[in-house]
Design a protein around this motif. Structure first.
Motif, PDB file in Angstrom:
ATOM      1  N   HIS A 101       0.735  -1.272   0.045  1.00 47.89           N
ATOM      2  CA  HIS A 101      -0.129   0.078   0.010  1.00 47.89           C
ATOM      3  C   HIS A 101       0.828   1.339   0.059  1.00 47.89           C
ATOM      4  O   HIS A 101       0.596   2.326  -0.553  1.00 47.89           O
ATOM      5  N   HIS A 121      -6.461  -3.649   3.037  1.00 40.59           N
ATOM      6  CA  HIS A 121      -5.970  -2.284   3.297  1.00 40.59           C
ATOM      7  C   HIS A 121      -5.728  -1.511   2.036  1.00 40.59           C
ATOM      8  O   HIS A 121      -5.355  -0.504   1.827  1.00 40.59           O
ATOM      9  N   THR A 124      -6.348   2.389   1.368  1.00 43.25           N
ATOM     10  CA  THR A 124      -5.087   3.378   1.517  1.00 43.25           C
ATOM     11  C   THR A 124      -5.193   4.177   0.171  1.00 43.25           C
ATOM     12  O   THR A 124      -4.757   5.450   0.637  1.00 43.25           O
ATOM     13  N   ALA A 208      -3.731   8.926   4.061  1.00 44.47           N
ATOM     14  CA  ALA A 208      -3.576   7.530   3.728  1.00 44.47           C
ATOM     15  C   ALA A 208      -3.734   6.766   4.979  1.00 44.47           C
ATOM     16  O   ALA A 208      -4.177   5.679   5.093  1.00 44.47           O
ATOM     17  N   THR A 209      -3.024   7.352   6.021  1.00 45.63           N
ATOM     18  CA  THR A 209      -3.396   6.428   7.423  1.00 45.63           C
ATOM     19  C   THR A 209      -4.911   6.471   7.576  1.00 45.63           C
ATOM     20  O   THR A 209      -5.241   5.350   8.238  1.00 45.63           O
ATOM     21  N   ASN A 212      -6.663   4.006   5.257  1.00 46.81           N
ATOM     22  CA  ASN A 212      -6.087   2.675   5.501  1.00 46.81           C
ATOM     23  C   ASN A 212      -7.031   1.954   6.602  1.00 46.81           C
ATOM     24  O   ASN A 212      -7.506   0.869   6.449  1.00 46.81           O
ATOM     25  N   THR A 298      -0.211   1.211   7.903  1.00 46.06           N
ATOM     26  CA  THR A 298      -0.735   2.290   8.515  1.00 46.06           C
ATOM     27  C   THR A 298       0.025   3.532   8.881  1.00 46.06           C
ATOM     28  O   THR A 298      -0.330   4.633   8.508  1.00 46.06           O
TER      29      THR A 298
END
Ligand code: MIC
Ligand code: SF4
Length: 642
Positions: A101, A121, A124, A208-209, A212, A298
């Motif tokens: 990711h 995930h 993301t 993106a965290t 995710n 993450t």
């Protein structure tokens, strides 16, 4: 009425279906990704389709999960994936190049494109405005072959952000806050769109965290608008040309709007064993910590790790704590090294691990017995770390550092001043670990390299009009695919070997299950709400299929797992009355009759022969899903329809 951003991307990719909530839609898929733990199976499935080259705009195969090589299995599987990627037009990201990711965001993601990945995930990519979904390997194989991806048209939830995060409060705390509000099933059937003034204060890695961890909400996917911040990120990656501005219409309507004031948030922590078990860090102050792990898809971006390095600089971690740091990609590691941050990390006493998933999926660094482990990861399911009685908490990198330095859960605000971290104007671009596929001419003569770890698929079992099967296992709410088909260093190397994996099926819940299921011949599993949440691993369906499971009856299902069950030919059925769950017991003999008519009517009667009762079950299958079940799974169905 205007459209939300996700609705716009869906509209632009709609192959069939109506965009009304709850109905099945088929989407054209622009990009796919696989990782090695699900990839071997996905490529075996792709091969059986007999297509000579992928038909997507971009397909990438990453090696990031199975990077421990304590036998021939992983090394053989890597060679298999590398050779098949080269032959069929797929880019290959070598082991060590990073977590799928993170690398996909850096090097391949494009705002407005659709992406499916054989990893839960994959959303993301929503951090740069992609419509990205986690899917089972077989769905990814179909998409690689140019087939559409089928989902149920989701509801739209908007999270309206205002304010700005205070120092030591992070994007991870935003993820934990939304999990506190919505729970691990609150996102099921919905796309989460992040909007509001506060969005402008968040960088791409922070976005993106958040996208995710939308996976932990059970959401279909999560997405941020694509704006000047996205452009700056893509420019720094040397890919400004793929930037397009994207936003929802001002008059777009949402099914629900949730407000979060970023300025009011505090550092948060998810307690064992669920990501939504969230409290403030402050409230657990003083809890002794044995281990701290920083990394995972993450929280392993350059931004995250520069902050970690700055906070560790000039300090040493306590002897009672063991700290691991796994950078998300080679790009991140190289840049940490170039600016000296890596030296600060090493000098602190941290152990720097490979750019891979590592401890997140139990590939090494398992905690000590009954140990307390603080991790910047996204999942803290029981046993996932590799130590059954460990207590795993989920935190931000800042809170992780505070624990490593003090030996206990500590509010990171107490660390003093937060050093200012600037995102670089240009990332260090080095794609030497991404191998391009062969051209079609050369590809024809290439051989696919297979090792003895690759075993054949379980045989498909077409659905007939009636089934008689024992209730072999009854489990509770929120059963994850880590319960159904555990991962970790001992088992993960066997992802292309279903017979071997089957010994561990439901091991966390009841180690006697595989034996009992085999003895029963045909069986049914009963579950509570949100059955099958978590990972996209189709092994959580293929292994039960191998063991003779014909149907799972639950109070409700997680999206990807329900799709994987149907793809495997196992029927996911829902109790019409949730309280009926209490009426049946392990060992009961069950039967389902008039199945075909029931599928058409949307209701099948489950007869508990032992108790002498009839219970109504709901089945809302589309015509396509009915045909898949009758054929005995998606592979058999695809073969039949070709
Ligand atoms: C996970 O985080 O659980 C995994 C390992 O990445 C899985 C995929 C797998 O089981 O291989 C996921 O999230 O889909
Ligand atoms: Fe890898 Fe963990 Fe991310 Fe899954 S959640 S892709 S195991 S880093």
């Amino acid at each position: 009425m205007g459209l939300t951003l996700a609705q716009k991307i869906i509209k632009a990719h709609l192959v069939s279906g109506e965009m009304t909530v709850g109905s099945e839609i088929a989407l054209r898929i622009d990009q796919t990704l696989t990782q090695d733990a699900t990839g071997t199976m996905a490529y075996l499935e792709f091969e059986t389709m007999g297509i000579d080259r992928v038909r997507t705009e971009r397909s990438v195969a990453y090696i990031d999960h199975n990077t421990l090589q304590s036998g021939f299995e992983n090394a053989d599987d890597h060679r298999f994936i590398q050779s098949i990627a080269k032959k069929y037009g797929i880019y290959f990201s070598r082991p060590g190049n990073g977590i799928c990711h993170q690398v996909h965001l850096e090097r391949f993601g494009i705002p407005g494109k659709t992406l499916i990945g054989s990893d839960s995930h994959t959303p993301t990519g929503g951090g740069i405005g992609m419509l990205a979904f986690g899917a089972g390997g077989l769905d990814v194989a179909v998409a690689m072959g140019g087939g559409a991806y089928y989902i149920t048209m989701p509801k739209m939830i908007k999270v309206n952000l205002t304010g700005r995060l205070r120092p030591f409060v992070t994007a991870k705390d935003v993820s934990l806050e939304i999990l506190r509000i919505l729970s691990v099933k609150g996102g099921v059937g919905s796309i989460i769109e992040w909007g509001g003034e506060g969005v402008k204060t968040l960088s791409v890695p922070e976005r993106a965290t958040i996208t995710n961890m939308g996976t932990e909400l059970g959401a279909t996917t999560s997405i941020f608008p694509s704006d000047e911040i996205t452009r700056a990120f893509l420019k720094a990656e040397g890919r400004e040309e793929v930037y397009v501005p994207l936003a929802s219409d001002p008059d777009a309507e949402y099914d629900r709007v949730i407000d979060i004031d970023l300025s009011a948030l505090k550092p948060l922590i998810a307690c064992p064993h669920m990501p939504d078990n969230v409290v403030t860090v402050e409230s657990l102050k003083g809890t002794k910590v044995d281990q701290v792990c920083i990394g995972s898809c993450t929280n392993s971006s350059l931004l995250d790790l520069l902050k970690v390095a700055a906070l560790l600089k000039g300090k040493t971690i306590l002897p009672s704590v063991s700290l691991s740091i796994s950078p998300g990609s080679k790009q991140v590691l190289a840049m940490l090294s170039e600016c000296g941050a890596l030296t600060d990390i090493l000098a602190s006493g941290a152990r720097v691990l490979e750019c891979a998933c590592g401890p997140c999926i139990g590939m090494g660094f398992s905690p000590n017995s009954a140990g307390v482990s603080l991790r910047t990861f996204n999942r803290n399911f029981e046993g996932r770390s590799g130590t059954k009685d460990a207590k795993v908490y989920l935190v931000s990198p800042e809170t992780a550092v505070a624990a490593a330095l003090t030996g206990e859960i500590t509010d990171p605000i107490l660390l003093g001043e937060m050093p200012e971290i600037k995102m670089p104007d240009a990332f260090r671009i080095d794609d030497s670990a991404i191998l391009a596929p062969a051209d079609p001419e050369e590809a024809r003569s290439l051989e696919v390299l297979r090792g003895p770890n690759i075993k054949k698929f379980p045989d498909s079992v077409p659905w007939t009009d009636s089934v008689r099967a024992e209730l072999v296992l009854k489990v509770g709410d929120n059963i994850t695919t880590d319960h159904i088909m555990p991962a970790g260093a001992k088992i993960l190397p066997y992802r292309s070997n279903i017979p071997h994996l089957s010994q561990y099926c439901f091991g966390v819940c009841d180690p006697t299950f595989p034996e009992r299921a085999k003895k029963a011949g045909e069986s049914i599993v009963v579950g509570g709400v949100n059955y099958g949440q978590g990972s996209s691993r189709e092994h959580a369906a293929l292994v039960p299929l191998y063991l003779g499971v014909r149907a799972v009856v639950a109070k409700s299902f997680a999206r990807i797992h329900a799709a994987n069950l149907i793809n495997a030919g196992i029927m996911p059925l829902t109790f019409k009355n949730a309280e009926d769950y209490d009426c049946i017991e392990e060992g009961d003999m069950l039967s389902l009759s008039a199945v075909y008519a029931g599928m058409d009517a949307g209701e099948i009667i489950l007869r508990d022969e032992t108790k002498g009762i009839d219970l109504p079950l709901v089945c809302t299958f589309t015509e396509r899903q009915k045909a898949i079940l009758k054929a005995g799974g998606l592979l058999a169905y695809t073969k039949e329809s070709n």
